[in-house]
Design a protein around this motif. Sequence first.
Motif, PDB file in Angstrom:
ATOM      1  N   LYS A 134       4.007   6.932  -0.985  1.00  0.00           N
ATOM      2  CA  LYS A 134       4.486   7.539   0.481  1.00  0.00           C
ATOM      3  C   LYS A 134       5.965   7.026   0.606  1.00  0.00           C
ATOM      4  CE  LYS A 134      -0.009   7.686   1.888  1.00  0.00           C
ATOM      5  NZ  LYS A 134      -0.919   7.229   2.683  1.00  0.00           N
ATOM      6  N   GLN A 135       6.780   7.318   0.263  1.00  0.00           N
ATOM      7  CA  GLN A 135       7.869   7.537   0.408  1.00  0.00           C
ATOM      8  C   GLN A 135       8.800   7.268   1.696  1.00  0.00           C
ATOM      9  OE1 GLN A 135      10.771   5.713  -1.522  1.00  0.00           O
ATOM     10  NE2 GLN A 135       8.554   5.409  -3.320  1.00  0.00           N
ATOM     11  N   ASP A 136       8.687   8.430   2.801  1.00  0.00           N
ATOM     12  CA  ASP A 136       8.688   8.560   3.694  1.00  0.00           C
ATOM     13  C   ASP A 136       8.359   7.273   4.689  1.00  0.00           C
ATOM     14  OD1 ASP A 136      11.183  10.324   3.185  1.00  0.00           O
ATOM     15  OD2 ASP A 136       9.165  12.204   3.900  1.00  0.00           O
ATOM     16  N   ASP A 137       7.068   7.463   4.382  1.00  0.00           N
ATOM     17  CA  ASP A 137       6.260   6.446   5.260  1.00  0.00           C
ATOM     18  C   ASP A 137       7.547   4.693   4.870  1.00  0.00           C
ATOM     19  OD1 ASP A 137       5.064   7.934   5.774  1.00  0.00           O
ATOM     20  OD2 ASP A 137       2.869   7.338   5.148  1.00  0.00           O
ATOM     21  N   LEU A 138       6.938   4.652   3.689  1.00  0.00           N
ATOM     22  CA  LEU A 138       7.634   3.307   3.368  1.00  0.00           C
ATOM     23  C   LEU A 138       9.259   2.628   3.707  1.00  0.00           C
ATOM     24  CD1 LEU A 138       6.983   0.508   1.767  1.00  0.00           C
ATOM     25  CD2 LEU A 138       8.575   2.349  -0.352  1.00  0.00           C
ATOM     26  N   ARG A 139       9.672   4.257   4.016  1.00  0.00           N
ATOM     27  CA  ARG A 139      11.153   3.924   4.437  1.00  0.00           C
ATOM     28  C   ARG A 139      11.223   3.564   5.886  1.00  0.00           C
ATOM     29  NH1 ARG A 139      15.265   5.396   1.140  1.00  0.00           N
ATOM     30  NH2 ARG A 139      16.961   6.142   3.049  1.00  0.00           N
ATOM     31  N   MET A 140      10.018   4.629   6.697  1.00  0.00           N
ATOM     32  CA  MET A 140      10.170   4.134   7.717  1.00  0.00           C
ATOM     33  C   MET A 140       9.683   2.903   8.525  1.00  0.00           C
ATOM     34  SD  MET A 140       7.890   7.132   9.954  1.00  0.00           S
ATOM     35  CE  MET A 140       8.936   9.001   9.581  1.00  0.00           C
TER      36      MET A 140
ATOM     37  N   ARG B 267       1.113  -0.933   0.611  1.00  0.00           N
ATOM     38  CA  ARG B 267       0.018  -0.430  -0.167  1.00  0.00           C
ATOM     39  C   ARG B 267       0.558   1.496   0.555  1.00  0.00           C
ATOM     40  NH1 ARG B 267      -1.423   3.320   3.467  1.00  0.00           N
ATOM     41  NH2 ARG B 267      -1.263   2.940   5.495  1.00  0.00           N
ATOM     42  N   LEU B 268       1.956   1.557   1.137  1.00  0.00           N
ATOM     43  CA  LEU B 268       3.242   1.834   0.710  1.00  0.00           C
ATOM     44  C   LEU B 268       3.241   2.531  -0.795  1.00  0.00           C
ATOM     45  CD1 LEU B 268       3.976   2.420   4.721  1.00  0.00           C
ATOM     46  CD2 LEU B 268       2.877   3.271   3.347  1.00  0.00           C
ATOM     47  N   GLY B 269       3.820   1.539  -1.284  1.00  0.00           N
ATOM     48  CA  GLY B 269       4.986   1.497  -1.981  1.00  0.00           C
ATOM     49  C   GLY B 269       4.238   2.122  -3.568  1.00  0.00           C
TER      50      GLY B 269
ATOM     51  N   LEU C  26      -2.225  -6.541  18.486  1.00  0.00           N
ATOM     52  CA  LEU C  26      -1.353  -6.555  18.208  1.00  0.00           C
ATOM     53  C   LEU C  26      -1.036  -6.472  16.929  1.00  0.00           C
ATOM     54  CD1 LEU C  26      -1.011  -9.954  20.725  1.00  0.00           C
ATOM     55  CD2 LEU C  26       0.658  -6.967  20.950  1.00  0.00           C
ATOM     56  N   GLN C  27      -2.039  -7.052  16.202  1.00  0.00           N
ATOM     57  CA  GLN C  27      -1.773  -6.685  15.021  1.00  0.00           C
ATOM     58  C   GLN C  27      -1.724  -5.284  14.509  1.00  0.00           C
ATOM     59  OE1 GLN C  27      -5.056  -9.628  13.341  1.00  0.00           O
ATOM     60  NE2 GLN C  27      -2.981 -11.097  13.629  1.00  0.00           N
ATOM     61  N   LEU C  28      -2.704  -5.082  14.368  1.00  0.00           N
ATOM     62  CA  LEU C  28      -3.152  -3.005  14.066  1.00  0.00           C
ATOM     63  C   LEU C  28      -1.495  -2.791  14.910  1.00  0.00           C
ATOM     64  CD1 LEU C  28      -6.602  -2.464  15.482  1.00  0.00           C
ATOM     65  CD2 LEU C  28      -5.776  -3.400  13.149  1.00  0.00           C
ATOM     66  N   LEU C  29      -1.162  -2.836  15.474  1.00  0.00           N
ATOM     67  CA  LEU C  29      -0.014  -2.363  16.498  1.00  0.00           C
ATOM     68  C   LEU C  29       1.252  -2.418  15.531  1.00  0.00           C
ATOM     69  CD1 LEU C  29      -0.258  -2.736  20.586  1.00  0.00           C
ATOM     70  CD2 LEU C  29      -0.258  -0.381  19.227  1.00  0.00           C
ATOM     71  N   ASP C  30       1.381  -3.815  15.220  1.00  0.00           N
ATOM     72  CA  ASP C  30       2.549  -4.150  14.127  1.00  0.00           C
ATOM     73  C   ASP C  30       2.460  -3.021  13.022  1.00  0.00           C
ATOM     74  OD1 ASP C  30       3.920  -5.648  16.140  1.00  0.00           O
ATOM     75  OD2 ASP C  30       2.808  -7.736  15.461  1.00  0.00           O
ATOM     76  N   MET C  31       0.881  -3.213  12.189  1.00  0.00           N
ATOM     77  CA  MET C  31       1.366  -3.012  11.580  1.00  0.00           C
ATOM     78  C   MET C  31       1.208  -1.046  11.193  1.00  0.00           C
ATOM     79  SD  MET C  31      -1.792  -4.909   8.929  1.00  0.00           S
ATOM     80  CE  MET C  31      -2.028  -4.176   8.216  1.00  0.00           C
ATOM     81  N   TRP C  32       0.862   0.231  12.194  1.00  0.00           N
ATOM     82  CA  TRP C  32       0.851   1.008  12.524  1.00  0.00           C
ATOM     83  C   TRP C  32       1.841   1.886  11.445  1.00  0.00           C
ATOM     84  CZ3 TRP C  32      -2.764   4.701  13.987  1.00  0.00           C
ATOM     85  CH2 TRP C  32      -1.673   5.963  14.131  1.00  0.00           C
ATOM     86  N   ASN C  33       1.522   2.840  10.909  1.00  0.00           N
ATOM     87  CA  ASN C  33       2.104   3.281   9.752  1.00  0.00           C
ATOM     88  C   ASN C  33       3.123   4.399  10.532  1.00  0.00           C
ATOM     89  OD1 ASN C  33       3.210   4.783   8.095  1.00  0.00           O
ATOM     90  ND2 ASN C  33       1.113   5.878   7.324  1.00  0.00           N
ATOM     91  N   PRO C  34       4.541   4.275  10.767  1.00  0.00           N
ATOM     92  CA  PRO C  34       5.063   5.399  11.578  1.00  0.00           C
ATOM     93  C   PRO C  34       5.204   6.402  10.875  1.00  0.00           C
ATOM     94  CG  PRO C  34       6.513   3.873   9.738  1.00  0.00           C
ATOM     95  CD  PRO C  34       4.827   3.333  10.092  1.00  0.00           C
ATOM     96  N   GLN C  35       4.448   6.741  10.270  1.00  0.00           N
ATOM     97  CA  GLN C  35       4.406   8.570   9.855  1.00  0.00           C
ATOM     98  C   GLN C  35       3.590   8.646  11.435  1.00  0.00           C
ATOM     99  OE1 GLN C  35       1.786   9.248   7.262  1.00  0.00           O
ATOM    100  NE2 GLN C  35       2.330  10.352   6.115  1.00  0.00           N
ATOM    101  N   GLY C  36       3.107   8.414  12.145  1.00  0.00           N
ATOM    102  CA  GLY C  36       2.159   8.851  12.991  1.00  0.00           C
ATOM    103  C   GLY C  36       2.757   8.300  14.062  1.00  0.00           C
TER     104      GLY C  36
END
Length: 356
Positions: free
Chosen positions: A12-18, A6-8, A196-206
Amino acid sequence: MVQLSRLGLENKQDDLRMYLTRLIKRYRHTQPEFSNQLSQLLHTSSPTQRVIPPREFPNYSSMAIQDASSNEKPHLNSVIESQLNEIIVERKQAKELLKVGLSPVSSAIFTGAPGVGKTMAAKWLAHELNFPLYRLDLVASVSSKLGETGINLQTVFRQASAEPSILFLDEIDAVAKTRSDVHDIGEMKRLVTVLLQLLDMWNPQGIVLAATNNPELIDPAVWRRFELKVDFPMPTQKDLYETLKADTALWKNSMNDTYLEMLCIVLSGKSYSEARLSLSSIRKQSIITGKSMEMAIVDYVSAHVASMSHRNRIQLATKLAVGTDLSQRAIAAATGVSKETIRKYRNQSKSEEEGR
């Protein structure tokens, strides 16, 4: 894979790198070869510069409330202030961190009794970072149909990660109880797995923040998902004084500090919010009765002094005797301490002051 795809696709390059940085850290010990390959990819590619077009934040789930940020900085001890500043500084230097394969803090959990500043800290962080703040009260959100709660949680997380924001999970222990609890039904344990799954998938942009009054109830696996743990202790008398002093300064009327110090002795053991509510109540009584704030505080003390220890009542009486113009009769009536005792401790206090 879904998150990376999804990020690719959304560029969303910054999000992808995070997110890649998070995967590198997660698999560094369990799958070192995989982690190293990701690290090499990340370091050999350069982040692209682009202009992100503005877009509307999506309609939010009815479970979550958009809360206002606040520029009112909560009273913080040096340890908490350092931890919150760490979040702010890392966010503001995120691009520099990303260049070397590091990512800023994207999750933190606040612990402490009610009223000690956890929610205020979340609002202040949102203000400092200029992020929208979304608060999810998990106690109110748990449905009798737990399967629906899991679906709603997924909706909230998905929408909150659509742009840089703070998602504040209030009273997270409502859905994150340890799965070893034999009294919990299987559906509740599955809800923990969803979280737990949602926390693992959290977008580190936020940033996802959580708060709890009962840290001992939280599943260890949930604990591990949070990068930063911030403990908010109960305030000391000095903490209460500084907070209430700041409140009274906004009223633009002078008041003898001795009365405020005395009030903080009575309020010892209370949270910030409880102390501020008491001060607000005293101010209302001052306006209604036409009495000064000082005398309204004396009335408040008189009404609450019975539950205090004799030692604390002597401390109150001595402060009043040394720092105010109240008569010994009035002080005795307010504190329940005899005039003889007041006279004794007042003279002792004055002697100590002269000795200094």
